[in-house]
Design a protein around this motif. Structure first.
Motif, short mmCIF file in Angstrom:
data_model
loop_
_atom_site.label_atom_id
_atom_site.label_comp_id
_atom_site.label_asym_id
_atom_site.label_seq_id
_atom_site.Cartn_x
_atom_site.Cartn_y
_atom_site.Cartn_z
N GLY A 43 0.83 -1.11 0.04
CA GLY A 43 0.00 0.00 -0.03
C GLY A 43 0.79 1.35 -0.04
O GLY A 43 2.06 1.36 -0.54
N LEU A 44 0.56 2.29 0.76
CA LEU A 44 1.17 3.55 0.60
C LEU A 44 2.07 3.70 1.75
O LEU A 44 2.87 4.70 1.88
CB LEU A 44 -0.22 4.76 0.74
N TRP A 45 2.18 2.58 2.55
CA TRP A 45 3.30 2.52 3.72
C TRP A 45 4.65 2.20 3.53
O TRP A 45 5.38 2.28 4.67
CB TRP A 45 2.32 1.96 5.02
N LYS A 46 4.76 1.60 2.39
CA LYS A 46 6.31 1.03 2.29
C LYS A 46 7.16 1.97 2.57
O LYS A 46 8.26 1.76 3.20
CB LYS A 46 6.11 0.72 0.73
N GLN A 47 6.92 3.51 2.04
CA GLN A 47 8.39 4.24 2.19
C GLN A 47 8.70 4.50 3.93
O GLN A 47 9.66 4.79 4.16
CB GLN A 47 7.87 5.61 1.72
N GLN A 48 7.76 4.05 4.55
CA GLN A 48 7.80 4.36 6.09
C GLN A 48 8.24 3.15 6.79
O GLN A 48 8.22 2.88 8.21
CB GLN A 48 6.72 5.08 6.67
N ALA A 49 8.64 2.23 5.96
CA ALA A 49 8.63 0.59 6.83
C ALA A 49 9.98 -0.12 6.19
O ALA A 49 9.77 -1.11 6.61
CB ALA A 49 7.38 -0.02 6.38
N ARG A 50 10.67 0.35 5.36
CA ARG A 50 11.84 -0.50 4.79
C ARG A 50 12.96 0.52 4.51
O ARG A 50 12.77 1.82 4.38
CB ARG A 50 11.41 -1.24 3.62
N VAL A 51 14.29 -0.13 4.35
CA VAL A 51 15.33 0.83 4.15
C VAL A 51 15.81 0.23 2.65
O VAL A 51 15.58 -1.39 2.60
CB VAL A 51 16.52 0.43 4.93
N LEU A 52 15.84 0.67 1.67
CA LEU A 52 16.25 0.12 0.40
C LEU A 52 17.79 0.77 0.12
O LEU A 52 18.14 1.84 0.20
CB LEU A 52 15.63 0.83 -0.82
N VAL A 53 18.77 -0.19 -0.04
CA VAL A 53 19.95 0.09 -0.11
C VAL A 53 20.61 -0.30 -1.54
O VAL A 53 20.31 -1.23 -2.26
CB VAL A 53 21.08 -1.15 0.80
N ASP A 54 21.34 0.68 -2.20
CA ASP A 54 21.77 0.59 -3.50
C ASP A 54 22.88 -0.64 -3.61
O ASP A 54 23.73 -0.69 -3.12
CB ASP A 54 22.55 1.87 -3.88
N ARG A 55 22.48 -1.65 -4.09
CA ARG A 55 22.86 -2.95 -4.26
C ARG A 55 24.45 -2.73 -4.79
O ARG A 55 25.53 -3.35 -4.30
CB ARG A 55 22.30 -3.94 -4.86
N THR A 56 24.47 -2.02 -5.81
CA THR A 56 25.90 -2.03 -6.54
C THR A 56 26.77 -1.31 -5.71
O THR A 56 27.73 -1.70 -5.57
CB THR A 56 25.53 -1.25 -8.09
N ALA A 57 26.38 -0.30 -4.98
CA ALA A 57 27.20 0.80 -4.30
C ALA A 57 27.71 -0.06 -3.20
O ALA A 57 28.90 -0.06 -2.60
CB ALA A 57 26.48 1.83 -3.90
N PHE A 58 26.80 -1.00 -2.65
CA PHE A 58 26.97 -1.83 -1.38
C PHE A 58 28.16 -2.88 -1.74
O PHE A 58 28.97 -3.19 -1.25
CB PHE A 58 25.76 -2.61 -0.72
N VAL A 59 27.83 -3.51 -2.98
CA VAL A 59 28.78 -4.71 -3.41
C VAL A 59 30.21 -4.02 -3.83
O VAL A 59 31.19 -4.72 -3.44
CB VAL A 59 28.28 -5.50 -4.60
N GLU A 60 30.12 -2.73 -4.32
CA GLU A 60 31.37 -2.14 -4.51
C GLU A 60 32.21 -1.73 -3.33
O GLU A 60 33.30 -1.15 -3.46
CB GLU A 60 31.15 -0.94 -5.76
N GLY A 61 31.60 -1.70 -2.07
CA GLY A 61 31.95 -1.04 -0.98
C GLY A 61 31.93 0.26 -0.59
O GLY A 61 32.39 0.98 0.41
N ALA A 62 30.92 1.13 -1.55
CA ALA A 62 30.68 2.12 -1.21
C ALA A 62 29.78 2.74 0.05
O ALA A 62 29.70 3.83 0.20
CB ALA A 62 30.17 2.86 -2.66
N ILE A 63 29.19 1.64 0.29
CA ILE A 63 28.36 1.86 1.38
C ILE A 63 28.64 0.88 2.69
O ILE A 63 28.89 -0.26 2.14
CB ILE A 63 26.77 1.55 0.90
#
Length: 126
Positions: A43-63
């Motif tokens: 529904g409309l509540w997703k933005q207030q209930a999860r964290v979305l991490v940039d996978r590429t940046a994470f895998v490359e060690g930038a996050i």
């Protein structure tokens, strides 16, 4: 505060996403596909209930995941937990008839809304 790490799997839908929400954990998603799963349930509540991490940046060690998660302001974490507490049941499929918006109800409501919108747009004759 407990987060549930949700790395991409062999399909966009992850059972552990439902499990994390049911246990009150804040899902940490690493896949845009997983983030797009179950729009009727979120529904409309997703933005207030999860964290979305940039996978590429994470895998490359930038996050640094630990730093990222610890940088979330406490009031936002509280809001996320309250939102999950209020709506997470929409990811749970009940075995018996019980009142409230569970996964079955969320799916049926989503289908109903989709049909109404399709009809409004002239895409459905009935």
């Amino acid at each position: 505060i407990v987060e549930g790490l949700e790395p991409a799997g062999d399909s966009p839908w992850r059972k552990s996403l439902s499990d994390s929400l049911s246990f009150g954990c804040i899902p940490v998603l690493f896949s845009n596909l997983t983030d797009q799963v179950a729009p009727w349930h979120w529904g409309l509540w997703k933005q207030q209930a999860r964290v979305l991490v940039d996978r590429t940046a994470f895998v490359e060690g930038a996050i640094d995941l630990h730093t990222l998660l610890r940088s979330i302001p406490p009031p936002l974490l509280t809001l996320m937990q309250q939102t999950i507490s209020r709506f997470a049941r929409q990811f749970q499929y009940s075995l018996s008839d019980d009142p409230g918006m569970d996964g079955v109800h969320a799916t049926l409501q989503g289908l109903t809304d989709h049909m109404k919108e399709s009809k409004r747009q002239g895409l459905c004759s009935r």
